[in-house]
Each structure stands twice: as C-alpha cells, then as structure tokens.
Design an enzyme around this catalytic site. Structure first.
Site, PDB file in Angstrom:
ATOM      1  N   TYR A  51       0.870  -1.243   0.056  1.00  0.00           N
ATOM      2  CA  TYR A  51       0.011   0.156   0.083  1.00  0.00           C
ATOM      3  C   TYR A  51       0.856   1.203  -0.049  1.00  0.00           C
ATOM      4  CZ  TYR A  51      -3.623  -3.244   1.716  1.00  0.00           C
ATOM      5  OH  TYR A  51      -4.369  -4.386   1.989  1.00  0.00           O
ATOM      6  N   HIS A 109       0.941 -11.660   1.917  1.00  0.00           N
ATOM      7  CA  HIS A 109      -0.142 -10.874   1.458  1.00  0.00           C
ATOM      8  C   HIS A 109      -0.981 -11.768   0.250  1.00  0.00           C
ATOM      9  CE1 HIS A 109      -1.279  -6.525   0.298  1.00  0.00           C
ATOM     10  NE2 HIS A 109      -2.564  -7.266   0.498  1.00  0.00           N
TER      11      HIS A 109
HETATM   12  P1  NAD Z   1     -14.240  -1.762   1.697  1.00  0.00           P
HETATM   13  O1  NAD Z   1     -15.347  -2.749   1.266  1.00  0.00           O
HETATM   14  O2  NAD Z   1     -14.059  -1.406   2.986  1.00  0.00           O
HETATM   15  O3  NAD Z   1     -14.851  -0.408   0.866  1.00  0.00           O
HETATM   16  C1  NAD Z   1     -14.294   0.845   1.122  1.00  0.00           C
HETATM   17  C2  NAD Z   1     -15.088   1.944   0.221  1.00  0.00           C
HETATM   18  O4  NAD Z   1     -16.403   2.034   0.527  1.00  0.00           O
HETATM   19  C3  NAD Z   1     -14.294   3.226   0.463  1.00  0.00           C
HETATM   20  O5  NAD Z   1     -13.406   3.618  -0.595  1.00  0.00           O
HETATM   21  C4  NAD Z   1     -15.853   4.213   0.104  1.00  0.00           C
HETATM   22  O6  NAD Z   1     -15.712   4.539  -0.918  1.00  0.00           O
HETATM   23  C5  NAD Z   1     -16.813   3.236   0.339  1.00  0.00           C
HETATM   24  N1  NAD Z   1     -17.390   3.311   1.776  1.00  0.00           N
HETATM   25  C6  NAD Z   1     -16.575   3.336   3.032  1.00  0.00           C
HETATM   26  N2  NAD Z   1     -17.823   3.400   4.251  1.00  0.00           N
HETATM   27  C7  NAD Z   1     -18.751   3.978   3.699  1.00  0.00           C
HETATM   28  C8  NAD Z   1     -20.279   4.184   4.085  1.00  0.00           C
HETATM   29  N3  NAD Z   1     -20.291   4.444   5.560  1.00  0.00           N
HETATM   30  N4  NAD Z   1     -21.199   4.393   3.093  1.00  0.00           N
HETATM   31  C9  NAD Z   1     -20.854   4.805   1.867  1.00  0.00           C
HETATM   32  N5  NAD Z   1     -19.658   4.114   1.267  1.00  0.00           N
HETATM   33  C10 NAD Z   1     -18.502   3.772   2.167  1.00  0.00           C
HETATM   34  O7  NAD Z   1     -13.248  -1.738   0.655  1.00  0.00           O
HETATM   35  P2  NAD Z   1     -11.531  -1.820   1.143  1.00  0.00           P
HETATM   36  O8  NAD Z   1     -11.249  -0.441   1.713  1.00  0.00           O
HETATM   37  O9  NAD Z   1     -10.700  -2.089  -0.208  1.00  0.00           O
HETATM   38  O10 NAD Z   1     -11.228  -2.814   1.926  1.00  0.00           O
HETATM   39  C11 NAD Z   1     -10.957  -2.769   3.507  1.00  0.00           C
HETATM   40  C12 NAD Z   1      -9.581  -2.909   3.918  1.00  0.00           C
HETATM   41  O11 NAD Z   1      -9.210  -4.307   3.718  1.00  0.00           O
HETATM   42  C13 NAD Z   1      -8.392  -2.121   3.074  1.00  0.00           C
HETATM   43  O12 NAD Z   1      -8.386  -0.956   3.509  1.00  0.00           O
HETATM   44  C14 NAD Z   1      -7.401  -3.228   3.481  1.00  0.00           C
HETATM   45  O13 NAD Z   1      -6.883  -2.849   4.828  1.00  0.00           O
HETATM   46  C15 NAD Z   1      -7.960  -4.660   3.458  1.00  0.00           C
HETATM   47  N6  NAD Z   1      -7.840  -5.171   2.120  1.00  0.00           N
HETATM   48  C16 NAD Z   1      -6.866  -6.346   1.900  1.00  0.00           C
HETATM   49  C17 NAD Z   1      -6.743  -6.933   0.776  1.00  0.00           C
HETATM   50  C18 NAD Z   1      -5.779  -8.306   0.782  1.00  0.00           C
HETATM   51  O14 NAD Z   1      -5.612  -8.737  -0.359  1.00  0.00           O
HETATM   52  N7  NAD Z   1      -5.418  -8.556   1.970  1.00  0.00           N
HETATM   53  C19 NAD Z   1      -7.487  -6.501  -0.415  1.00  0.00           C
HETATM   54  C20 NAD Z   1      -8.091  -5.532  -0.013  1.00  0.00           C
HETATM   55  C21 NAD Z   1      -8.239  -4.824   0.893  1.00  0.00           C
END
Ligand code: NAD
Length: 284
Positions: A51, A109
C-alpha cells in the site's frame, strides 16, 4: 476501543473492528485519515507494504499520543519479500517504516512465490519478539493446507475477500478446526453502489434506523469476522464505527446470507493474479 475483542488461537486479543488504509494515496493522506480514525476511537489499523503508506500509519500512531500497546497494527509482506534470504531484513525494514519495536500481526499478502519460506521467516520473527501474531491473506485450498501442515506456529488469521456476495464458506470450513480467525477484506464490496442500494438491505437498514453500510458491517460482526472498512470521509469513518448498539435478528442474518453468489470483485483468474503479483516489486 470500538467494539469487542476476539481471542485468537495464539491467545492474543484482537479488536474485532478497525480501520483499513488500502487505496489511501501516500503517507500524508494516510496519516490524516488514520489520525481521524484513532481520534474517533479506532484501535486497530490494517496496512501492507504494497500500500506504500506504512510510514503514514506509524506517524499517526505516534502523533496520537495513544500508548503503542493500545493500538493493534497489522501489516503484510509482499510476494517479493518471501524468500528466506530477504524476509528477515524485510521485516526489520517494516518495523522501521512503522516506527515501532514490534508488530501485532504480520500476514503473507498473497499465496504466490516462496510463501513457505516467508511463513517460516515470520515464525522466526515471532520467536525473536518482533511480531506477536502471524497469519495469511488470500490463502485457500491446497496452499492453505500446505501452510497448516508445515506450521510450527499455526496461522492465527486468514484475511480473505468476504462480503454479502461472497460468503467464503469453503475456506471458512477449512479454517474452523484450527481456530483460524476470519478477516474480511472488501467488507462493503469496496463501496459497490449496487450492493449499498439493494432494496432488501435498505429495508433492514430502515427497520434499525441505520444505513446499509452499517447493516453490512454489523452482519460481519455477528458472523465473528474481523473487519476494517476503509474511508477518508469523516462522516463515513464515524458511521462505520456506530454499529454496536443494534442487533440483526436470525431472520435478517439469513436474508443477508442468501445474497451469496460466490462473486469476487477481483475478477481475474488465479494465473493472471499470480503473474501480476510476481511482477510487482515493492522495496524501501
Ligand atoms: P471496503 O469494502 O471497506 O470499501 C471501502 C470503500 O467503501 C471506500 O473507499 C468508500 O468508497 C466506501 N465506503 C466506506 N464507508 C462507507 C459508508 N459508510 N457508506 C458508503 N460508502 C462507504 O473496501 P476496502 O477498503 O478496499 O477494504 C477494506 C480493507 O481491507 C482495506 O483498506 C485493506 O486494509 C484490506 N484489504 C486487504 C486486501 C488483501 O488482499 N489482503 C485486499 C483489499 C483490501
């Protein structure tokens, strides 16, 4: 802290609810968003070397004035750091970027490259007192079993894509006998507007005077998933944390479960994902 803790198979207590920083661009924006989350009571931050914002997380934790042991920090080694001759230094450099003496949780990861060597390097780092808990991300099937079979320290967690459109029942079934906890990434479907406006979810949300995002996050909590929704919007950061004053009924939980269609938002073949992952190099 917001919400309860869950006890992992290594005895550690992890806050079930936290803040993810994937797609927050750069250390400054990450520091700002993480400071906001910490100020609102979040005590669990999920980042990764790939990231490219670990320094922002480290600065936010330092600046917050909150004692280090009160904040759970997770990061992830990228695929080019798994080799036995690379991983120990990669872990030390990660601690420096995060400006901390130890990490609460370190994950591999993605299940590509020399992941067994990477896992063994993480076990050594636990023995050296640099990492408290170790686990996996995106492991399933034969590769998940391979790590379970070679592990001297059982993975405490597997962080996988999980949301109402993909319940991950098969992988969860494999993890259960070992008490490997589930972390859901894309808990809100990465903000999928279609999911967040689904009439059935809107109806449940209305009944509880909550938003659809809150209903989905609550559904994760009641399924014992560890979650860390990401947002850079103060209002959403507050809203996402406000999910501990209502309970979904069994009927509502079942209705949300029934949305499952084993759909991944990461819609490319495993071969293509492996090719992409191996071609991405993260250093420094
Ligand atoms: P998420 O499902 O948390 O969605 C985030 C998105 O949803 C935000 O960018 C915003 O646009 C929207 N959002 C957030 N709160 C909201 C609300 N209350 N109402 C409406 N829209 C809203 O997706 P994410 O951030 O990609 O995933 C969460 C976390 O998971 C990441 O930040 C990361 O730490 C982790 N992650 C890990 C991997 C992996 O391969 N291990 C991959 C992706 C994400």
């Amino acid at each position: 802290m917001i919400g309860p803790t869950l006890t992992l198979n290594d005895g550690l207590e992890i806050p079930q609810f936290g803040f993810g920083v994937f797609c927050i661009d750069g250390d400054n924006a990450t520091q700002q968003a993480t400071e906001e989350a910490l100020a609102q009571g979040y005590r669990h931050i999920d980042t990764a070397h790939i990231y490219r914002n670990e320094r922002g997380v480290g600065r936010a934790v330092k600046n917050s004035g909150i004692a280090r042991e009160e904040v759970w920090i997770t990061s992830k080694l990228w695929v080019n750091e798994f080799n036995a001759d690379v991983a120990p230094r990669a872990i030390d450099e990660m601690l420096q970027r995060l400006d901390t003496d130890y990490l609460d949780l370190l994950l591999l990861h993605r299940p590509y490259g020399h992941y067994v060597e990477g896992y063994q390097a993480m076990e050594d780092a636990v023995r050296a007192g640099k990492i408290r808990s170790i686990g996996l991300s995106n492991f399933e099937g034969a590769k998940l079993q391979e790590i379970i079979d070679v592990a001297e320290i059982m993975p405490s967690i597997n962080q996988i894509e999980l949301h109402p459109y993909w319940l991950q029942s098969e992988t969860k079934r494999m993890m259960e006998p070992y008490n490997i906890a589930v972390e859901s990434w894309y808990p809100l479907g990465h903000g999928d507007r279609e999911l967040l406006h689904l009439p059935m979810l809107e109806e449940i949300a209305q009944a509880h005077n909550k938003t659809v995002a809150q209903v989905i996050l609550r559904w994760h909590i009641q399924h014992n998933h560890i979650i860390f929704p990401k947002s850079t919007n103060s209002e959403h950061i507050r809203e996402n944390a406000d999910i501990f004053d209502f309970v979904l009924s069994d009927d509502e939980m079942n209705k949300i479960d029934s949305l499952n269609k084993n759909k991944s938002y990461f819609d490319i073949s495993d071969e293509e994902q492996e090719k992409q992952a191996l071609s991405m190099i993260v250093e420094g």
